[in-house]
Motif scaffolding. Structure first.
Motif, PDB file in Angstrom:
ATOM      1  N   GLU A   1      20.574 -93.102 -88.782  1.00  0.00           N
ATOM      2  CA  GLU A   1      20.656 -93.572 -89.911  1.00  0.00           C
ATOM      3  C   GLU A   1      21.782 -94.741 -90.206  1.00  0.00           C
ATOM      4  O   GLU A   1      21.435 -95.767 -90.751  1.00  0.00           O
ATOM      5  CB  GLU A   1      21.067 -92.344 -90.812  1.00  0.00           C
ATOM      6  CG  GLU A   1      21.319 -92.688 -92.342  1.00  0.00           C
ATOM      7  CD  GLU A   1      19.634 -92.958 -92.921  1.00  0.00           C
ATOM      8  OE1 GLU A   1      19.637 -93.874 -93.879  1.00  0.00           O
ATOM      9  OE2 GLU A   1      18.689 -92.574 -92.505  1.00  0.00           O
ATOM     10  N   TYR A   2      22.906 -94.539 -89.228  1.00  0.00           N
ATOM     11  CA  TYR A   2      23.921 -95.484 -89.378  1.00  0.00           C
ATOM     12  C   TYR A   2      23.545 -96.740 -88.917  1.00  0.00           C
ATOM     13  O   TYR A   2      23.665 -97.884 -89.194  1.00  0.00           O
ATOM     14  CB  TYR A   2      24.906 -95.104 -88.544  1.00  0.00           C
ATOM     15  CG  TYR A   2      25.908 -94.062 -89.093  1.00  0.00           C
ATOM     16  CD1 TYR A   2      26.472 -94.275 -90.727  1.00  0.00           C
ATOM     17  CD2 TYR A   2      26.540 -93.110 -88.621  1.00  0.00           C
ATOM     18  CE1 TYR A   2      27.214 -93.186 -91.067  1.00  0.00           C
ATOM     19  CE2 TYR A   2      27.296 -92.117 -89.072  1.00  0.00           C
ATOM     20  CZ  TYR A   2      27.752 -92.274 -90.471  1.00  0.00           C
ATOM     21  OH  TYR A   2      28.600 -91.149 -91.073  1.00  0.00           O
TER      22      TYR A   2
ATOM     23  N   LYS B   1      20.200 -97.856 -88.807  1.00  0.00           N
ATOM     24  CA  LYS B   1      19.305 -98.564 -89.878  1.00  0.00           C
ATOM     25  C   LYS B   1      20.218 -99.321 -90.893  1.00  0.00           C
ATOM     26  O   LYS B   1      19.827-100.380 -91.284  1.00  0.00           O
ATOM     27  CB  LYS B   1      18.613 -97.492 -90.567  1.00  0.00           C
ATOM     28  CG  LYS B   1      17.374 -97.200 -89.712  1.00  0.00           C
ATOM     29  CD  LYS B   1      16.573 -95.822 -90.529  1.00  0.00           C
ATOM     30  CE  LYS B   1      15.462 -95.411 -89.511  1.00  0.00           C
ATOM     31  NZ  LYS B   1      14.919 -93.902 -90.292  1.00  0.00           N
ATOM     32  N   ARG B   2      21.352 -98.620 -91.514  1.00  0.00           N
ATOM     33  CA  ARG B   2      22.290 -99.290 -92.537  1.00  0.00           C
ATOM     34  C   ARG B   2      22.898-100.606 -92.008  1.00  0.00           C
ATOM     35  O   ARG B   2      23.135-101.561 -92.684  1.00  0.00           O
ATOM     36  CB  ARG B   2      23.167 -98.058 -93.106  1.00  0.00           C
ATOM     37  CG  ARG B   2      22.556 -96.976 -93.795  1.00  0.00           C
ATOM     38  CD  ARG B   2      23.578 -96.302 -94.272  1.00  0.00           C
ATOM     39  NE  ARG B   2      22.883 -94.907 -95.105  1.00  0.00           N
ATOM     40  CZ  ARG B   2      23.415 -94.040 -95.489  1.00  0.00           C
ATOM     41  NH1 ARG B   2      24.742 -94.045 -95.593  1.00  0.00           N
ATOM     42  NH2 ARG B   2      22.661 -92.902 -96.124  1.00  0.00           N
ATOM     43  N   GLU B   3      23.224-100.456 -90.757  1.00  0.00           N
ATOM     44  CA  GLU B   3      23.899-101.585 -90.286  1.00  0.00           C
ATOM     45  C   GLU B   3      22.888-102.628 -89.726  1.00  0.00           C
ATOM     46  O   GLU B   3      23.284-103.725 -89.405  1.00  0.00           O
ATOM     47  CB  GLU B   3      24.767-101.327 -89.029  1.00  0.00           C
ATOM     48  CG  GLU B   3      25.979-100.372 -89.304  1.00  0.00           C
ATOM     49  CD  GLU B   3      26.908 -99.782 -88.268  1.00  0.00           C
ATOM     50  OE1 GLU B   3      26.509-100.242 -87.132  1.00  0.00           O
ATOM     51  OE2 GLU B   3      27.863 -99.054 -88.443  1.00  0.00           O
ATOM     52  N   GLY B   4      21.673-102.276 -90.033  1.00  0.00           N
ATOM     53  CA  GLY B   4      20.647-103.482 -89.550  1.00  0.00           C
ATOM     54  C   GLY B   4      20.378-103.579 -88.004  1.00  0.00           C
ATOM     55  O   GLY B   4      19.661-104.260 -87.646  1.00  0.00           O
ATOM     56  N   GLY B   5      20.691-102.626 -87.400  1.00  0.00           N
ATOM     57  CA  GLY B   5      20.627-102.310 -85.544  1.00  0.00           C
ATOM     58  C   GLY B   5      19.036-101.967 -85.199  1.00  0.00           C
ATOM     59  O   GLY B   5      18.595-102.207 -84.190  1.00  0.00           O
TER      60      GLY B   5
END
Length: 124
Positions: free
Chosen positions: A116-117, A119-123
């Motif tokens: 989830e982190y 995805k949120r950072e665009g990785g």
């Protein structure tokens, strides 16, 4: 005086002890020939390699240990690469290869948070 006479006189004068060191062995012909028999029946190099007594290499003994360590580290690197390429438990469950996720609930939760982190950072 001839040579044999000189030799005989020297032996008599100095009394050279010519008795065998081990008189018991000299009487037993099978014991006397045991080394010869052992050498005739010893295993070949190929048999010793097959039994993993000798290494299958022509390298000098001084570098055989280093060669073995190198082969071991190469196998470890290969294994690490294969482990890195294996599919995740989620993918195996989705494809029906596994019925249940073998990871603990805590481990799955930690991985879900990391995803989830990412995805949120665009990785991901």
């Amino acid at each position: 005086m001839s040579d044999p006479e000189v030799h005989r006189k020297l032996v008599e004068e100095h009394a050279i002890d010519e008795t065998p060191i081990s008189p018991v062995r000299s009487r037993d012909p099978s014991r006397r020939n045991s080394l010869e028999h052992h050498l005739q029946t010893r295993p070949s190099r190929e048999e010793l390699i097959g039994k993993h007594i000798l290494l299958d290499t022509n390298a000098a003994p001084a570098i055989q240990g280093q060669q073995k360590e190198l082969e071991k580290s190469m196998r470890a690197d290969t294994l690490k690469g294969k482990i890195a390429q294996r599919p995740s438990p989620d993918k195996l469950v989705n494809e029906g290869v596994l019925r249940d996720d073998p990871r603990s609930a805590e481990k799955r939760y930690e991985e879900a948070i990391e995803d989830e982190y990412a995805k949120r950072e665009g990785g991901a």
